[in-house]
Write a protein that holds these residues in place. Structure first.
Motif, short mmCIF file in Angstrom:
data_model
loop_
_atom_site.label_atom_id
_atom_site.label_comp_id
_atom_site.label_asym_id
_atom_site.label_seq_id
_atom_site.Cartn_x
_atom_site.Cartn_y
_atom_site.Cartn_z
N GLY A 63 -19.12 23.22 -24.30
CA GLY A 63 -17.98 23.56 -23.47
C GLY A 63 -18.12 23.05 -22.05
N LEU A 64 -19.34 23.17 -21.50
CA LEU A 64 -19.60 22.63 -20.16
C LEU A 64 -19.42 21.12 -20.13
CD1 LEU A 64 -22.78 24.56 -18.95
CD2 LEU A 64 -20.41 24.85 -18.18
N HIS A 65 -19.93 20.46 -21.15
CA HIS A 65 -19.80 19.01 -21.25
C HIS A 65 -18.33 18.61 -21.21
CE1 HIS A 65 -19.71 15.25 -23.83
NE2 HIS A 65 -20.33 14.87 -22.74
N LEU A 66 -17.51 19.26 -22.01
CA LEU A 66 -16.07 18.94 -22.04
C LEU A 66 -15.40 19.26 -20.70
CD1 LEU A 66 -15.19 20.16 -25.63
CD2 LEU A 66 -15.43 17.81 -24.83
N GLU A 67 -15.78 20.38 -20.09
CA GLU A 67 -15.20 20.75 -18.80
C GLU A 67 -15.56 19.71 -17.73
OE1 GLU A 67 -15.01 24.49 -15.66
OE2 GLU A 67 -16.48 24.55 -17.28
N LEU A 68 -16.80 19.25 -17.74
CA LEU A 68 -17.23 18.24 -16.77
C LEU A 68 -16.50 16.92 -17.01
CD1 LEU A 68 -21.00 19.16 -16.71
CD2 LEU A 68 -19.42 19.34 -14.78
N LEU A 69 -16.32 16.55 -18.27
CA LEU A 69 -15.56 15.33 -18.57
C LEU A 69 -14.13 15.44 -18.06
CD1 LEU A 69 -16.64 14.31 -22.19
CD2 LEU A 69 -17.12 13.10 -20.06
N ARG A 70 -13.51 16.59 -18.28
CA ARG A 70 -12.13 16.79 -17.81
C ARG A 70 -12.06 16.76 -16.29
NH1 ARG A 70 -11.99 21.52 -20.76
NH2 ARG A 70 -12.00 20.95 -22.91
N ALA A 71 -13.10 17.23 -15.62
CA ALA A 71 -13.09 17.25 -14.16
C ALA A 71 -13.12 15.84 -13.57
CB ALA A 71 -14.28 18.06 -13.63
N ILE A 72 -13.83 14.93 -14.25
CA ILE A 72 -13.91 13.57 -13.72
C ILE A 72 -12.93 12.61 -14.37
CG2 ILE A 72 -16.29 13.79 -12.94
CD1 ILE A 72 -17.17 12.28 -15.43
N ASP A 73 -12.33 13.01 -15.48
CA ASP A 73 -11.37 12.16 -16.19
C ASP A 73 -10.27 13.06 -16.77
OD1 ASP A 73 -10.17 9.96 -17.38
OD2 ASP A 73 -11.58 9.88 -19.04
N PRO A 74 -9.39 13.59 -15.90
CA PRO A 74 -8.45 14.62 -16.32
C PRO A 74 -7.33 14.16 -17.24
CG PRO A 74 -8.08 14.06 -14.04
CD PRO A 74 -9.30 13.31 -14.49
#
Length: 138
Positions: A63-74
């Motif tokens: 979940g953290l991995h996906l959240e971090l991806l969304r933060a840098i590539d929304p």
């Protein structure tokens, strides 16, 4: 704001799991930083994955991995990622700033169009090299 939220959530989750390990095994939880907490959890990963809450741990890290991806590539549907010059001296290639674009290309991190590749754990070093390139160009 999403980057700050992702950072805070990362620290909270890593600290929570580090406290779980420390409570069961006895070592002190390291300082409250992503590198320190991640190192601590990696050191105890074999023990942790052998415990009943291992699936919950894996789900939270994913979940953290996906959240971090969304933060840098929304924008997951956005294919117009910014391209920057490769950080390898003399390389004419371009690095995509979109991790999702790299996933679509079958890579597990970042890569340049000339074939250089970096794993996700190396992204901070690549970021520092990109910043240095920008300063040198200015």
């Amino acid at each position: 704001m999403s980057a700050l939220d992702a950072r805070n959530n990362s620290l909270a989750v890593l600290e929570s799991w580090s406290c779980f390990v420390a409570e069961k095994l006895g070592p002190a939880v390291p300082g409250r930083s992503v590198p320190a907490l991640t190192g601590f959890l990696l050191h105890h990963l074999q023990w942790l994955t052998g415990r009943p809450p291992a699936a919950e741990f894996a789900d939270e890290i994913e979940g953290l991995h996906l959240e971090l991806l969304r933060a840098i590539d929304p924008e997951p549907g956005e294919y117009n990622a910014v391209l920057v010059a490769c950080v390898v001296a003399g390389c004419p290639g371009k690095i995509s700033t979109s991790p999702r674009q790299q996933e679509r290309a079958g890579k597990s991190g970042l890569g340049c169009s000339a074939g250089h590749a970096w794993e996700m754990r190396e992204l901070l070093a690549v970021g520092h090299l990109m910043n240095r390139q920008r300063k040198d160009a200015a």
